[in-house]
Design a protein around this motif. Structure first.
Motif, PDB file in Angstrom:
ATOM      1  N   ASN A 124       0.834  -1.210   0.000  1.00  0.00           N
ATOM      2  CA  ASN A 124       0.000   0.000   0.000  1.00  0.00           C
ATOM      3  C   ASN A 124       0.865   1.255   0.000  1.00  0.00           C
ATOM      4  OD1 ASN A 124      -2.458  -1.319  -0.122  1.00  0.00           O
ATOM      5  ND2 ASN A 124      -2.663  -1.446   2.099  1.00  0.00           N
ATOM      6  N   THR A 125       1.947   1.243   0.781  1.00  0.00           N
ATOM      7  CA  THR A 125       2.863   2.387   0.802  1.00  0.00           C
ATOM      8  C   THR A 125       3.497   2.573  -0.569  1.00  0.00           C
ATOM      9  OG1 THR A 125       3.318   2.083   3.155  1.00  0.00           O
ATOM     10  CG2 THR A 125       4.928   3.360   1.899  1.00  0.00           C
ATOM     11  N   PHE A 126       3.937   1.473  -1.172  1.00  0.00           N
ATOM     12  CA  PHE A 126       4.521   1.535  -2.513  1.00  0.00           C
ATOM     13  C   PHE A 126       3.535   2.158  -3.504  1.00  0.00           C
ATOM     14  CE2 PHE A 126       4.564  -0.508  -6.706  1.00  0.00           C
ATOM     15  CZ  PHE A 126       5.764  -0.014  -7.193  1.00  0.00           C
ATOM     16  N   LEU A 127       2.281   1.695  -3.465  1.00  0.00           N
ATOM     17  CA  LEU A 127       1.273   2.214  -4.394  1.00  0.00           C
ATOM     18  C   LEU A 127       1.021   3.697  -4.167  1.00  0.00           C
ATOM     19  CD1 LEU A 127      -1.212  -0.801  -4.386  1.00  0.00           C
ATOM     20  CD2 LEU A 127       0.379  -0.144  -6.209  1.00  0.00           C
ATOM     21  N   ASN A 134       3.706   9.685  -9.965  1.00  0.00           N
ATOM     22  CA  ASN A 134       2.989   9.857 -11.230  1.00  0.00           C
ATOM     23  C   ASN A 134       2.317  11.230 -11.287  1.00  0.00           C
ATOM     24  OD1 ASN A 134       2.471   8.772 -13.722  1.00  0.00           O
ATOM     25  ND2 ASN A 134       0.623   7.714 -13.088  1.00  0.00           N
ATOM     26  N   ASP A 135       1.706  11.640 -10.178  1.00  0.00           N
ATOM     27  CA  ASP A 135       1.082  12.969 -10.124  1.00  0.00           C
ATOM     28  C   ASP A 135       2.116  14.081 -10.287  1.00  0.00           C
ATOM     29  OD1 ASP A 135      -1.447  11.901  -9.799  1.00  0.00           O
ATOM     30  OD2 ASP A 135      -1.516  12.216  -7.623  1.00  0.00           O
ATOM     31  N   LEU A 136       3.256  13.953  -9.602  1.00  0.00           N
ATOM     32  CA  LEU A 136       4.312  14.965  -9.714  1.00  0.00           C
ATOM     33  C   LEU A 136       4.780  15.102 -11.162  1.00  0.00           C
ATOM     34  CD1 LEU A 136       6.552  14.184  -6.599  1.00  0.00           C
ATOM     35  CD2 LEU A 136       5.309  16.314  -7.037  1.00  0.00           C
TER      36      LEU A 136
END
Length: 151
Positions: A124-127, A134-136
């Motif tokens: 979950n942390t990885f995701l 991806n947003d950045l």
């Protein structure tokens, strides 16, 4: 790999996964790109060819070659869009649906093994981190900020 850049780790990981997928696709005389395209095509309604490129993150030229090869192998057929005569819908043939199922199973198998071997909290942390990166990148501010910082 702890001293490598984030970009290096992401690229090396994706290259490993890509190689693994291509090896599996080769068992059926296919490629990862073809498998990804098969999974991206709606098996019932078909998918407009213009929607496939953005959906897959592929350039038009690469997508055209992939679709041409898929058509030659009997995986897809192209039909006029009944709602818009100017566009074309990509439909899976029976063989294409069979290969789509194979491709989906390969992806699901990878997903299952990863989930079985990595703790849910770590995954979950990885995701979360992957989505943030991806947003950045999508915001296209990374190099603008760097240019400002260099002034």
């Amino acid at each position: 790999m702890r001293d490598k850049t984030i970009d290096y780790i992401l690229r090396a990981t994706w290259m490993s996964i890509s190689k693994m997928y291509n090896e599996q696709a080769a068992v059926k005389g296919s490629t990862m790109a073809t498998g990804f395209a098969l999974i991206s095509i709606d098996p019932i309604e078909g998918t407009p060819s213009t929607a496939l490129g953005p959906k897959m993150g592929m350039e038009a030229t690469s997508l055209s070659r992939t679709l041409k090869t898929m058509e030659e192998k009997g995986l897809i057929s192209r039909r006029k869009n009944p709602e818009d005569g100017r566009s074309v819908l990509i439909h899976l043939t029976d063989f294409g649906k069979e290969m789509r199922d194979f491709s989906k199973n390969v992806v699901k198998s990878f997903d299952t093994v990863v989930k079985q071997n990595i703790e849910a909290e770590k995954l979950n942390t990885f995701l979360e981190v992957a989505y943030q990166i991806n947003d950045l990148v999508g915001q296209k501010n990374i190099f603008k900020q760097e240019a400002i910082a260099d002034k």
